[in-house]
Write a protein that holds these residues in place. Structure first.
Motif, PDB file in Angstrom:
ATOM      1  N   SER A 199       8.503   2.975   3.169  1.00  0.00           N
ATOM      2  CA  SER A 199       9.110   2.979   1.843  1.00  0.00           C
ATOM      3  C   SER A 199       8.351   3.874   0.866  1.00  0.00           C
ATOM      4  O   SER A 199       8.809   4.112  -0.234  1.00  0.00           O
ATOM      5  CB  SER A 199       9.188   1.552   1.288  1.00  0.00           C
ATOM      6  OG  SER A 199       7.880   1.037   1.127  1.00  0.00           O
ATOM      7  N   THR A 200       7.205   4.396   1.276  1.00  0.00           N
ATOM      8  CA  THR A 200       6.424   5.247   0.378  1.00  0.00           C
ATOM      9  C   THR A 200       6.978   6.655   0.305  1.00  0.00           C
ATOM     10  O   THR A 200       6.592   7.416  -0.561  1.00  0.00           O
ATOM     11  CB  THR A 200       4.947   5.317   0.819  1.00  0.00           C
ATOM     12  OG1 THR A 200       4.893   5.886   2.120  1.00  0.00           O
ATOM     13  CG2 THR A 200       4.296   3.955   0.791  1.00  0.00           C
ATOM     14  N   GLY A 201       7.857   7.027   1.203  1.00  0.00           N
ATOM     15  CA  GLY A 201       8.465   8.340   1.170  1.00  0.00           C
ATOM     16  C   GLY A 201       7.466   9.466   1.349  1.00  0.00           C
ATOM     17  O   GLY A 201       7.609  10.525   0.766  1.00  0.00           O
ATOM     18  N   GLY A 202       6.429   9.249   2.139  1.00  0.00           N
ATOM     19  CA  GLY A 202       5.456  10.301   2.408  1.00  0.00           C
ATOM     20  C   GLY A 202       4.360  10.422   1.362  1.00  0.00           C
ATOM     21  O   GLY A 202       3.565  11.335   1.413  1.00  0.00           O
ATOM     22  N   ARG A 203       4.310   9.524   0.406  1.00  0.00           N
ATOM     23  CA  ARG A 203       3.235   9.569  -0.596  1.00  0.00           C
ATOM     24  C   ARG A 203       1.907   9.222   0.038  1.00  0.00           C
ATOM     25  O   ARG A 203       1.850   8.675   1.125  1.00  0.00           O
ATOM     26  CB  ARG A 203       3.544   8.619  -1.746  1.00  0.00           C
ATOM     27  CG  ARG A 203       4.725   9.124  -2.585  1.00  0.00           C
ATOM     28  CD  ARG A 203       5.003   8.184  -3.702  1.00  0.00           C
ATOM     29  NE  ARG A 203       5.627   6.997  -3.110  1.00  0.00           N
ATOM     30  CZ  ARG A 203       6.176   6.032  -3.803  1.00  0.00           C
ATOM     31  NH1 ARG A 203       6.180   6.066  -5.093  1.00  0.00           N
ATOM     32  NH2 ARG A 203       6.724   5.004  -3.203  1.00  0.00           N
ATOM     33  N   SER A 204       0.851   9.514  -0.671  1.00  0.00           N
ATOM     34  CA  SER A 204      -0.486   9.363  -0.096  1.00  0.00           C
ATOM     35  C   SER A 204      -0.908   7.915   0.118  1.00  0.00           C
ATOM     36  O   SER A 204      -1.868   7.661   0.816  1.00  0.00           O
ATOM     37  CB  SER A 204      -1.514  10.073  -0.979  1.00  0.00           C
ATOM     38  OG  SER A 204      -1.598   9.424  -2.241  1.00  0.00           O
ATOM     39  N   GLY A 205      -0.249   6.957  -0.489  1.00  0.00           N
ATOM     40  CA  GLY A 205      -0.602   5.556  -0.272  1.00  0.00           C
ATOM     41  C   GLY A 205      -1.684   5.057  -1.191  1.00  0.00           C
ATOM     42  O   GLY A 205      -2.488   4.224  -0.801  1.00  0.00           O
ATOM     43  N   GLY A 206      -1.733   5.562  -2.407  1.00  0.00           N
ATOM     44  CA  GLY A 206      -2.757   5.156  -3.372  1.00  0.00           C
ATOM     45  C   GLY A 206      -2.780   3.661  -3.615  1.00  0.00           C
ATOM     46  O   GLY A 206      -3.831   3.055  -3.743  1.00  0.00           O
ATOM     47  N   HIS A 207      -1.586   3.067  -3.686  1.00  0.00           N
ATOM     48  CA  HIS A 207      -1.533   1.624  -3.906  1.00  0.00           C
ATOM     49  C   HIS A 207      -2.101   0.878  -2.708  1.00  0.00           C
ATOM     50  O   HIS A 207      -2.778  -0.125  -2.865  1.00  0.00           O
ATOM     51  CB  HIS A 207      -0.093   1.171  -4.178  1.00  0.00           C
ATOM     52  CG  HIS A 207       0.454   1.666  -5.472  1.00  0.00           C
ATOM     53  ND1 HIS A 207      -0.011   1.228  -6.684  1.00  0.00           N
ATOM     54  CD2 HIS A 207       1.410   2.578  -5.740  1.00  0.00           C
ATOM     55  CE1 HIS A 207       0.644   1.839  -7.640  1.00  0.00           C
ATOM     56  NE2 HIS A 207       1.512   2.676  -7.100  1.00  0.00           N
ATOM     57  N   ASP A 208      -1.807   1.364  -1.517  1.00  0.00           N
ATOM     58  CA  ASP A 208      -2.347   0.741  -0.314  1.00  0.00           C
ATOM     59  C   ASP A 208      -3.870   0.844  -0.289  1.00  0.00           C
ATOM     60  O   ASP A 208      -4.552  -0.105   0.084  1.00  0.00           O
ATOM     61  CB  ASP A 208      -1.769   1.395   0.945  1.00  0.00           C
ATOM     62  CG  ASP A 208      -0.285   1.111   1.119  1.00  0.00           C
ATOM     63  OD1 ASP A 208       0.216   0.135   0.527  1.00  0.00           O
ATOM     64  OD2 ASP A 208       0.374   1.872   1.853  1.00  0.00           O
ATOM     65  N   ASP A 209      -4.394   1.995  -0.671  1.00  0.00           N
ATOM     66  CA  ASP A 209      -5.847   2.170  -0.703  1.00  0.00           C
ATOM     67  C   ASP A 209      -6.486   1.217  -1.699  1.00  0.00           C
ATOM     68  O   ASP A 209      -7.530   0.623  -1.424  1.00  0.00           O
ATOM     69  CB  ASP A 209      -6.210   3.619  -1.063  1.00  0.00           C
ATOM     70  CG  ASP A 209      -5.842   4.595   0.043  1.00  0.00           C
ATOM     71  OD1 ASP A 209      -5.670   4.162   1.202  1.00  0.00           O
ATOM     72  OD2 ASP A 209      -5.733   5.796  -0.264  1.00  0.00           O
ATOM     73  N   ALA A 210      -5.854   1.054  -2.861  1.00  0.00           N
ATOM     74  CA  ALA A 210      -6.386   0.141  -3.871  1.00  0.00           C
ATOM     75  C   ALA A 210      -6.354  -1.297  -3.366  1.00  0.00           C
ATOM     76  O   ALA A 210      -7.309  -2.055  -3.559  1.00  0.00           O
ATOM     77  CB  ALA A 210      -5.600   0.268  -5.176  1.00  0.00           C
ATOM     78  N   ALA A 211      -5.275  -1.666  -2.703  1.00  0.00           N
ATOM     79  CA  ALA A 211      -5.160  -3.025  -2.168  1.00  0.00           C
ATOM     80  C   ALA A 211      -6.221  -3.273  -1.102  1.00  0.00           C
ATOM     81  O   ALA A 211      -6.850  -4.343  -1.071  1.00  0.00           O
ATOM     82  CB  ALA A 211      -3.765  -3.256  -1.596  1.00  0.00           C
ATOM     83  N   LEU A 212      -6.435  -2.294  -0.237  1.00  0.00           N
ATOM     84  CA  LEU A 212      -7.460  -2.443   0.796  1.00  0.00           C
ATOM     85  C   LEU A 212      -8.849  -2.554   0.180  1.00  0.00           C
ATOM     86  O   LEU A 212      -9.689  -3.323   0.649  1.00  0.00           O
ATOM     87  CB  LEU A 212      -7.405  -1.275   1.777  1.00  0.00           C
ATOM     88  CG  LEU A 212      -6.171  -1.247   2.673  1.00  0.00           C
ATOM     89  CD1 LEU A 212      -6.128   0.042   3.487  1.00  0.00           C
ATOM     90  CD2 LEU A 212      -6.141  -2.461   3.589  1.00  0.00           C
TER      91      LEU A 212
END
Length: 62
Positions: A4-17
């Motif tokens: 669902s990120t559409g190829g974005r870098s995943g900044g939110h995922d990194d913050a959550a981790l």
């Protein structure tokens, strides 16, 4: 499966981790503590003793 990120870098995922890692480190420190509560000083040590990979990369480039 499509992300669902559409190829974005995943900044939110990194913050959550990062938050999960911090919580884990605090839980480990609390488990090792002899008191009922983790002293504020120990919390500061755990949180401030972390190495920021982005900061060390910038420092290494200079």
């Amino acid at each position: 499966m499509v992300s669902s990120t559409g190829g974005r870098s995943g900044g939110h995922d990194d913050a959550a981790l990062d938050e999960i890692e911090l919580a884990g480190e605090l839980m480990i420190a609390a488990t090792a503590s002899t008191g009922d509560r983790l002293p504020t000083e120990r919390i500061d040590e755990v949180l401030l003793d972390r190495v920021d990979p982005a900061r060390t990369e910038r420092e290494g480039d200079g």
